[in-house]
Write an enzyme that holds these catalytic residues in place. Structure first.
Site, PDB file in Angstrom:
ATOM      1  N   VAL A  44      68.144  80.831  14.582  1.00 38.53           N
ATOM      2  CA  VAL A  44      67.597  81.513  13.516  1.00 38.53           C
ATOM      3  C   VAL A  44      68.125  80.885  12.228  1.00 38.53           C
ATOM      4  O   VAL A  44      67.437  80.807  11.177  1.00 38.53           O
ATOM      5  CB  VAL A  44      67.725  83.250  13.577  1.00 38.53           C
ATOM      6  N   CYS A  45      69.572  80.786  12.077  1.00 37.94           N
ATOM      7  CA  CYS A  45      70.192  80.510  10.759  1.00 37.94           C
ATOM      8  C   CYS A  45      69.843  78.913  10.643  1.00 37.94           C
ATOM      9  O   CYS A  45      70.083  78.504   9.496  1.00 37.94           O
ATOM     10  CB  CYS A  45      71.644  80.334  11.057  1.00 37.94           C
ATOM     11  N   THR A  46      69.619  78.306  11.644  1.00 32.52           N
ATOM     12  CA  THR A  46      69.474  76.596  11.678  1.00 32.52           C
ATOM     13  C   THR A  46      68.044  76.564  10.656  1.00 32.52           C
ATOM     14  O   THR A  46      67.991  75.744   9.792  1.00 32.52           O
ATOM     15  CB  THR A  46      69.113  75.867  12.807  1.00 32.52           C
ATOM     16  N   LEU A  49      68.896  78.005   7.002  1.00 31.41           N
ATOM     17  CA  LEU A  49      69.459  76.915   5.850  1.00 31.41           C
ATOM     18  C   LEU A  49      68.603  75.586   5.763  1.00 31.41           C
ATOM     19  O   LEU A  49      68.587  75.240   4.794  1.00 31.41           O
ATOM     20  CB  LEU A  49      70.792  76.211   6.822  1.00 31.41           C
TER      21      LEU A  49
END
Length: 211
Positions: A44-46, A49
């Protein structure tokens, strides 16, 4: 202690993927979107960002900067950048803070000790040029952030800081706004010459004044 709206955002010195910074000096006269991610190399963070990098011009139009954080180290962050750029088709153009000591995570109440002592929750802070916290959001780890909403809040804050209005439910830039209750209805034409509508004595709308 949790950070409350209107408080001064804690200052800090930190390593980032774009060099060492002092947070308040780095922020300068800009608005800042500071957000944390649970750890590096997470799916999810990929996507988050990558999305932030793609919105660089949208942030710049709002005099805003983005900066992210996790408690992983700088070496890990630097390795992750390649994956983000490859999978999200972007060039990373904003810093990620390496907060191994957890000083920033603690100062901003980002840790989630019930899950893991090293686990930072998915927090968002919007900070104005006076270094005051204007918005806080906390998402569950499984839910990616809505950056359209973050941009919408920036638009609302910047508008309502300069005019005696508020933005109603689901407002989008360019739509009608609500006149402040402190302004008498008789005074609205002088303050808002584009026109107004009286729905109730306490609910008056006018076209967005800065459009």
């Amino acid at each position: 202690m949790p950070i409350r709206l209107g408080e001064t955002a804690p200052n800090f010195d930190a390593q980032t993927t774009m060099g060492d910074i002092n947070f308040h000096e780095w922020a300068g006269d800009s608005w800042v979107v500071l957000y944390s991610h649970p750890s590096d190399f997470t799916p999810v963070c990929t996507t988050e960002l990558g999305r932030t990098a793609s919105l660089k011009e949208d942030f710049e139009r709002r005099n805003a900067k983005a900066i992210a954080l996790s408690v992983d180290d700088l070496e890990s962050h630097m390795k992750w950048l390649g994956d983000i750029e490859e999978t999200q088709n972007v060039k990373m153009n904003f810093p990620i803070i390496a907060d191994e000591s957890k000083q920033v995570a603690i100062a901003y109440d980002m840790l989630h000790p019930e899950a893991d002592a090293k686990f930072t929750v998915r927090s968002v802070f919007i900070i104005d040029p006076d270094k005051k916290v204007r918005l806080t959001l906390t998402y569950p780890p499984s839910t990616g952030r809505n950056f359209n909403e973050i941009l919408r809040v920036l638009d609302s804050l910047q508008l309502t800081d300069n005019y005696s209005v508020a933005t109603p439910v689901d407002w989008q830039d360019g739509e009608d706004v609500v006149v402040s209750p402190s302004i008498a209805t008789a005074d609205i034409p002088d303050r808002f010459p584009k026109g107004h509508k009286v729905i109730k004595s306490y609910l008056r709308t006018t076209p967005q004044p800065n459009r």
